[in-house]
Every structure is written in C-alpha cells, then in structure tokens.
Design a protein around this motif. Structure first.
Motif, mmCIF file in Angstrom:
data_model
loop_
_atom_site.group_PDB
_atom_site.id
_atom_site.type_symbol
_atom_site.label_atom_id
_atom_site.label_comp_id
_atom_site.label_asym_id
_atom_site.label_seq_id
_atom_site.Cartn_x
_atom_site.Cartn_y
_atom_site.Cartn_z
ATOM 1 N N GLU A 330 4.756 53.878 59.143
ATOM 2 C CA GLU A 330 5.629 54.821 59.864
ATOM 3 C C GLU A 330 6.795 53.928 60.570
ATOM 4 N N GLY A 331 6.653 52.864 60.956
ATOM 5 C CA GLY A 331 7.719 52.225 61.672
ATOM 6 C C GLY A 331 9.002 51.921 60.984
ATOM 7 N N LEU A 332 8.880 51.717 59.742
ATOM 8 C CA LEU A 332 10.187 51.181 58.833
ATOM 9 C C LEU A 332 10.951 52.271 58.083
ATOM 10 N N ILE A 333 12.283 52.454 58.597
ATOM 11 C CA ILE A 333 13.127 53.520 57.783
ATOM 12 C C ILE A 333 14.243 52.749 57.205
ATOM 13 N N PHE A 334 14.580 53.167 55.906
ATOM 14 C CA PHE A 334 15.726 52.784 55.169
ATOM 15 C C PHE A 334 16.646 53.941 55.105
ATOM 16 N N LEU A 335 18.016 53.645 55.549
ATOM 17 C CA LEU A 335 19.054 54.595 55.199
ATOM 18 C C LEU A 335 19.776 53.946 53.933
ATOM 19 N N PRO A 336 19.773 54.669 52.905
ATOM 20 C CA PRO A 336 20.344 54.329 51.676
ATOM 21 C C PRO A 336 21.723 54.375 51.360
ATOM 22 N N TYR A 337 22.587 54.200 52.367
ATOM 23 C CA TYR A 337 24.166 54.443 52.400
ATOM 24 C C TYR A 337 24.990 53.060 51.922
ATOM 25 N N ILE A 338 24.437 52.401 51.146
ATOM 26 C CA ILE A 338 24.948 50.891 50.816
ATOM 27 C C ILE A 338 26.175 51.176 49.977
ATOM 28 N N GLY A 356 13.773 49.682 62.410
ATOM 29 C CA GLY A 356 12.271 49.434 62.888
ATOM 30 C C GLY A 356 11.459 48.171 62.353
ATOM 31 N N LEU A 357 12.250 47.158 61.696
ATOM 32 C CA LEU A 357 11.794 45.834 61.045
ATOM 33 C C LEU A 357 11.101 45.293 62.034
ATOM 34 N N LYS A 358 9.734 44.611 61.717
ATOM 35 C CA LYS A 358 8.791 43.979 62.520
ATOM 36 C C LYS A 358 8.330 42.821 61.807
ATOM 37 N N VAL A 359 7.799 41.863 62.358
ATOM 38 C CA VAL A 359 7.407 40.557 61.826
ATOM 39 C C VAL A 359 6.267 40.797 60.807
ATOM 40 N N ALA A 375 14.329 58.934 48.419
ATOM 41 C CA ALA A 375 13.720 60.386 48.306
ATOM 42 C C ALA A 375 14.349 61.449 49.265
ATOM 43 N N PHE A 376 14.094 60.869 50.698
ATOM 44 C CA PHE A 376 14.719 61.631 51.856
ATOM 45 C C PHE A 376 16.211 61.896 51.407
ATOM 46 N N LEU A 377 17.039 61.267 50.966
ATOM 47 C CA LEU A 377 18.273 61.764 50.437
ATOM 48 C C LEU A 377 18.372 62.838 49.494
ATOM 49 N N LEU A 378 17.362 62.670 48.661
ATOM 50 C CA LEU A 378 16.989 63.919 47.762
ATOM 51 C C LEU A 378 16.537 65.104 48.344
ATOM 52 N N LEU A 473 12.384 61.483 61.399
ATOM 53 C CA LEU A 473 13.291 60.146 62.004
ATOM 54 C C LEU A 473 14.286 59.707 61.166
ATOM 55 N N PHE A 474 14.385 59.777 59.881
ATOM 56 C CA PHE A 474 15.247 59.432 58.941
ATOM 57 C C PHE A 474 16.523 60.204 59.376
ATOM 58 N N ASP A 475 16.318 61.454 59.469
ATOM 59 C CA ASP A 475 17.454 62.329 59.883
ATOM 60 C C ASP A 475 18.113 62.220 61.292
ATOM 61 N N SER A 476 17.203 61.788 62.321
ATOM 62 C CA SER A 476 17.789 61.558 63.710
ATOM 63 C C SER A 476 18.296 60.332 63.476
ATOM 64 N N ILE A 477 18.074 59.287 62.977
ATOM 65 C CA ILE A 477 18.726 57.939 62.940
ATOM 66 C C ILE A 477 20.320 58.079 62.429
#
Length: 483
Positions: A330-338, A356-359, A375-378, A473-477
């Motif tokens: 749940e903690g790790l999100i990627f925004l694919p706008y590269i 949300g990157l952690k060790v 997939a969130f972008l889709l 969370l993806f949308d809110s970030i």
C-alpha cells in the motif's frame, strides 16, 4: 487471391499476407532508419518506400509463391510524419518524422493565436504538439522558406506510399485529423490556420473517406513484388483504428487499450461532443464515425525505463511473475509522468515520482508500482470516457503490455472492467485485412467480420481493497504536486 496488409510503422514496417478467409500466412518486418540529432528526426521517403517493397516482396513470396494472383493491398500506420514534395510528388528534402521536436516555439505561437476552445471545436484535438504537421509548416516560414509556396506539396507518409504504389495522391480523414489542419466538422481543410502558417489547400491532396480503394497497382511495383496488375490499393485507416477493427472494437460499448511505448485508449462514439474538450476526438474509420483516442506518452516506456536503468539483470517476465506473488504494497506509489504530455491532463509540468519509498522496498516492489501507475493512468482516462457518455463493458488489450497476465489483471482490478486479450496480436494488420475483405465484397460487413476475431484470455475484476485505496492516493498525490 488474398489480402496484403501494410503497417507503416515508426520503428518497423510490417507486412502480413492473409488468405481469402483472413488467416495470416506470412509476416515480415524491416527496421526504419532515421537521420538527425537533437530534436531533428528525419528519414528518406524513397528509402522508406524501398523498405516497404522489400517487406512486401518477402511476405508475398512466402505466402503465395510465384502464383502472381490479384490481391487487395490495404495500408495502415503512423499519422503525423510529413513528406514534402514538388508538384510531381518527388520529395524535395528528407521526410520529417512525428518524433521530430524542432517546432516547440511554433507550438506556443499557434496556441497563442488560436484558443484551445477554437482548436478543439474545429479539429477535435485537445492540445497542440510538436508532433502535429501544422507546427512544421509554421517552422518552414522562418527556417526553410524554400519549402513553402504554391508549387510545394505536403503529404503524410501513408499518402506518399499509396502514391508510389498506385499513382494516386490522396489523403484520408482519419490520418489528417492528426495534422491540426483538418476541420473535423466540414471534413475539409481549416483555411484560417493554414493561412496563418503560410499554406493553402492547394498544397495538400484531395481527402476521401478512410478505407477507400484508390486504384490498381502500378505495373513497375507489381512486377517488383510479383503480383497481378489487377491488384488494388486501399488507403485504409490509422493504425489505432485498424487495430480497433482487428479487435472488434467497432461499437461504443467497448474500448481498446494498447500498452506499447505509449499507452493509448480508444473507443467509438456516435458523435463529437464539443463542449467537453478533454479527450481528443478523431474522425473514425467508417463514414461519419468518431473515435475518442487518449494517448499517454508515459505508458509502457515507464516499465522499459525502469528495467533498463534499475533492473537490468531481470526480464520483464521475471518482474511480472515476482510481483504477482506478493500482496499489494500500500505504501509505494509511482506517478508515470516521465515522458511527454499525457491524457487527460496534458500537463507539460508533470514528472515521474516514486512516493512512499522505504528501506524494505526493492526492484520488484518498484516494478509493481510502475505497472500499477500505468494502470491508474488507464483508469483516469476510462473515467473521462464515462463522462463523455461512453461506458465500456470490456477493454480489449493489445501491445507488449498485453503479454503480462499480471498487468492485465491489474488493469481489470483497477478499472473494474473485464480485460480481454485477442488471439491475433497484430491487431492493426489483422484489421487491415478485414478492411480488404469488406471493401472487396468478400465479407458482408464489419460486424459480420468481427466473428473472425478470437479471444485468447480474459481477466475479470477482483475485489482488491488495498489497490483501490492506492488508486485514491495516486489521484491525490498528483493533485498535490502538479495542480
């Protein structure tokens, strides 16, 4: 007799021969070479045509031997690549690829002169981009005046190849909708923007409906590839739309999704809804049809980037298999706008983000987040489609991403819509063969021809609460960072 489908691609030219019952017989591909540095991306149009003939000759020889029969040739492929010729359609300079970005300043000039609302209501395009040929025409005025004037002709690459094959220089609406100088309402050239950019309709070919038979093949070309002089050439339609036909997405209750380098989502529409102005609307493959086509330049390229830069020792298959064995993190999100400007926001300032990157996270965690992000972008685009009145009961998935069962299941879970994978992976070529069957009278119609399409796999939505929370969370970030 058979069908010869030609996909005029950016990276590869592909030719596939099909039997009368539209079964594939021989697929050949050749790689395209480019010229230029920095933002200049050009290619030699004559050499491109020679590559087309090479692939045709090899495919025809393997499929039909020395029979020299009559065949139906159907073209599909890329849209915005521009060929500049004289009045006899002889190229004056190298062709300009749609990948070329020399006209960034011209994008700003056009956007300032013509409002977003006016451009959308005229062309159906939500934004203006360096890829559109109209920006190159304005660039010529300042940097290559010799490429302007009444004696110059501007063709799309598909027009040029059709001309070389059958001697007829004609364009079709579905391709010209990507030029930013087609008036989608009147099905003709947008005079005002052409005048502003130093051109007029005399510089361009006559326009016809997609999937129109243009004539018979030239004798010289027929001799070179060993087919009958009676063989016909059909202008076909855009590769995305040929792919829609090839996957049965010809009614407004379906959507096609392709995760290749870019993520593209397409659905048929009954009409052009001018007041929305978010998802680009194009003239479709059939007379008076429309297609909403969302293109996200940060699609499959995100996973390519991640693997090539951060997980070189792992294959795509390994990443997918290992990710599928873990519960949703749940903690790790990627925004694919590269890369580039993505639908539905078209935000030039957005960028890629790991949040949300952690060790405890590793390469597999990050790869899973990348696939989830695409997939969130889709899902974002499917929601906009719904706002336009298009509610898809199924998503037909093609492209390299469709090879990953894990990714397909993610897309189904996140969108809440079943995802189906067609048996024929070359959807644009298969769709072009269907066009040949219908326009030649060997198939009763497109709805009848969809019975030829077979589904290989189906993925149904599952309840995955952690994944749905990540979607929110993806949308809110994105909103917090870029809006």
């Amino acid at each position: 007799m058979g069908y010869i489908a030609i996909d005029l691609g950016t990276t590869n030219i592909k030719v596939c021969c099909y039997s009368t019952d539209v079964s594939p017989l021989s697929l050949k591909r050749v790689k395209v070479e480019y010229i230029g540095t920095g933002g200049i991306v050009e290619f030699n149009a004559d050499e491109y045509y020679k590559l087309v003939l090479q692939a045709m000759k090899e495919s025809i020889a393997e499929a039909f031997g020395e029979s020299r029969e009559k065949h139906h040739i159907v073209l599909t492929g890329q849209a915005e690549s521009l060929v500049i010729t004289d009045e006899t359609y002889k190229p004056l300079v190298n062709a300009i690829s749609w990948l070329d970005t020399r006209s960034g300043k011209e994008v700003e000039i056009i956007a300032e002169r013509f409002s977003q609302k006016e451009r959308y209501q005229t062309t159906g395009q939500s934004y203006i981009s360096e890829t559109f040929p109209i920006t190159k025409l304005l660039w010529f005025l300042s940097h290559a005046k010799e490429l302007t004037g009444s004696s110059v002709r501007y063709l799309m690459i598909k027009d040029y190849i059709a001309y070389r094959l059958c001697g007829v220089a004609i364009g079709e609406y579905s391709i010209y909708n990507f030029t930013h100088y087609l008036d989608i309402n009147k099905k003709g050239y947008w005079d005002e923007i052409l005048d502003f950019c130093g051109a007029s309709p005399i510089n361009f070919p006559e326009l016809v409906e997609p999937c129109t038979e243009l004539g018979t093949i030239r004798k010289q070309a027929a001799d070179e590839i060993n087919i009958s002089y009676a063989s016909t050439v059909n202008c076909g339609t855009l590769d995305h739309f040929a792919g829609m036909i090839g996957t049965g997405n010809i009614m407004p209750d379906k959507a096609s999704e392709s995760t290749g380098t870019v993520l593209s989502v397409a659905t048929m529409a009954d009409s052009f809804t001018m007041d929305k102005g978010t998802i680009p609307c194009h003239y479709g493959p059939f007379p008076n049809s429309y297609v909403y086509l969302a293109v996200c330049e940060s699609g499959g390229i995100c996973l390519d980037w991640f693997k090539n830069k951060l997980a070189k020792d792992m294959s795509f298959q390994q990443l997918g298999e290992l990710a599928s064995q873990r519960p949703t993190e749940e903690g790790l999100i990627f925004l694919p706008y590269i890369s580039g400007v993505n639908s539905p926001e078209f935000d030039r300032n957005a960028s890629g983000v790991f949040y949300g990157l952690k060790v405890e996270h590793d390469a597999v965690s990050m790869a899973a987040a990348v696939m989830e992000g695409v997939a969130f972008l889709l899902d974002k685009n499917m929601k906009v489609f719904k706002d336009l009145g298009v509610s898809a009961s199924a998503i037909v998935s093609t492209g390299g991403g469709a090879k990953s069962d894990y990714w397909n299941q993610l897309k189904a879970d996140i969108t809440g819509i079943p995802v189906t994978i067609p048996e024929n992976s070359e959807a644009a070529l298969f769709g072009s063969a269907i066009i040949g069957a219908v326009t030649s009278g060997n198939a009763a119609g497109y709805k009848e021809a969809t019975k030829l399409i077979k589904i290989d796999k189906e993925f149904y939505p599952r309840k995955n609460e952690p994944l749905l929370r990540k979607r929110e969370l993806f949308d809110s970030i994105y909103v917090r960072l870029f809006q």
